[in-house]
Scaffold this motif. Structure first.
Motif, PDB file in Angstrom:
ATOM      1  N   ARG A   1       0.837  -1.210   0.000  1.00  0.00           N
ATOM      2  CA  ARG A   1       0.000   0.000   0.000  1.00  0.00           C
ATOM      3  C   ARG A   1       0.869   1.256   0.000  1.00  0.00           C
TER       4      ARG A   1
ATOM      5  N   THR B   1       1.089   4.147  -2.932  1.00  0.00           N
ATOM      6  CA  THR B   1       0.902   5.557  -2.596  1.00  0.00           C
ATOM      7  C   THR B   1       2.054   6.381  -3.144  1.00  0.00           C
TER       8      THR B   1
ATOM      9  N   ARG C   1      -2.348   7.914 -10.861  1.00  0.00           N
ATOM     10  CA  ARG C   1      -2.721   8.410  -9.540  1.00  0.00           C
ATOM     11  C   ARG C   1      -2.874   7.282  -8.532  1.00  0.00           C
TER      12      ARG C   1
ATOM     13  N   GLU D   1      -4.745   7.144  -6.000  1.00  0.00           N
ATOM     14  CA  GLU D   1      -6.114   6.902  -5.550  1.00  0.00           C
ATOM     15  C   GLU D   1      -6.746   5.711  -6.275  1.00  0.00           C
ATOM     16  N   ARG D   2      -6.456   5.618  -7.574  1.00  0.00           N
ATOM     17  CA  ARG D   2      -7.054   4.536  -8.368  1.00  0.00           C
ATOM     18  C   ARG D   2      -6.593   3.169  -7.872  1.00  0.00           C
ATOM     19  N   TYR D   3      -5.312   3.045  -7.540  1.00  0.00           N
ATOM     20  CA  TYR D   3      -4.778   1.773  -7.060  1.00  0.00           C
ATOM     21  C   TYR D   3      -5.266   1.473  -5.650  1.00  0.00           C
ATOM     22  N   LEU D   4      -5.293   2.493  -4.818  1.00  0.00           N
ATOM     23  CA  LEU D   4      -5.713   2.281  -3.434  1.00  0.00           C
ATOM     24  C   LEU D   4      -7.197   1.944  -3.351  1.00  0.00           C
ATOM     25  N   ARG D   5      -7.984   2.496  -4.272  1.00  0.00           N
ATOM     26  CA  ARG D   5      -9.419   2.206  -4.296  1.00  0.00           C
ATOM     27  C   ARG D   5      -9.667   0.731  -4.619  1.00  0.00           C
ATOM     28  N   HIS D   6      -8.765   0.140  -5.380  1.00  0.00           N
ATOM     29  CA  HIS D   6      -8.896  -1.268  -5.757  1.00  0.00           C
ATOM     30  C   HIS D   6      -7.794  -2.117  -5.135  1.00  0.00           C
TER      31      HIS D   6
ATOM     32  N   ASP E   1      -7.683  -4.131  -2.587  1.00  0.00           N
ATOM     33  CA  ASP E   1      -8.011  -5.523  -2.261  1.00  0.00           C
ATOM     34  C   ASP E   1      -7.945  -6.410  -3.502  1.00  0.00           C
ATOM     35  N   ASP E   2      -8.379  -5.874  -4.649  1.00  0.00           N
ATOM     36  CA  ASP E   2      -8.309  -6.640  -5.897  1.00  0.00           C
ATOM     37  C   ASP E   2      -6.860  -6.883  -6.304  1.00  0.00           C
TER      38      ASP E   2
END
Length: 200
Positions: free
Chosen positions: A122, A126, A136, A138-143, A145-146
């Protein structure tokens, strides 16, 4: 690694996917036009369904197998030109690495580079967003868990297909591990002094 091994050619599977997106429209290969962790949404059998681990992996594999066509083409070209090459990217899944090893006389060194702790991964994602604004965080952190599910799957597959896993939590340590693996693999194919093996 490329610098240390004096390898001037490298190929990103993300770049291959971008080229293939231009060739194949979304209506033909919909999974190719999505992020690897969202490719499950393009599967016909997933219509109207929520994501689960199996669908996430299935979508990823659908996309990775499509990109594998480009990977195999790049490998074939490198073989015909007899040049060294590094191929990197999430689409080079362990089974594909083993298939490539079995289909050529070239020396192929399969590796899986991973950050093995959730918190560390994580943190890296970031940092990736802060150093490259076009990707960005945000896009990776939003997903996240996937992404973590896909990495867990790839690590399990690495063990099943005897692909060495490199812990990428510390860059210097990861480089040292990779160089050790490369040296050991070359030692299996060559004998004699380095200057004899690498003579021009």
């Amino acid at each position: 690694i490329a610098h240390r091994l004096d390898i001037v050619r490298s190929q990103s599977t993300d770049m291959l996917r971008e080229v293939m997106r231009l060739i194949f429209p979304e209506r033909l290969l919909p999974a190719l036009h999505m992020s690897s962790y969202l490719a499950w949404k393009a599967l016909p059998e997933s219509a109207g369904l929520e994501k689960d681990d199996a669908r996430t992996v299935s979508g990823y594999l659908t996309q990775a197998r499509e990109v594998a066509i480009g990977v195999e083409a790049v490998m074939k070209r490198a073989g015909s030109e007899q040049i060294s090459l590094i191929i990197e990217g999430i689409h080079v899944y362990p089974e594909l690495q083993r298939e490539l090893c079995d289909s050529t006389d070239a020396i192929i060194i399969p590796l899986m580079v991973a950050v093995l702790k959730r918190k560390s991964l994580r943190k890296q994602l970031t940092g990736r967003g802060s150093t490259n604004k076009s990707r960005r965080a945000e896009r990776y952190l939003r997903h996240f868990d996937d992404i973590w599910k896909l990495q867990r799957y790839l690590l399990e597959e690495s063990e099943a297909h005897d692909v060495t896993v490199i812990n990428n939590e510390n860059l210097d340590d990861a480089i040292a591990q990779i160089m050790d693996v490369v040296a050991a693999e070359l030692a299996n194919h060559y004998s004699g002094k380095p200057k004899d093996v690498f003579k021009s």
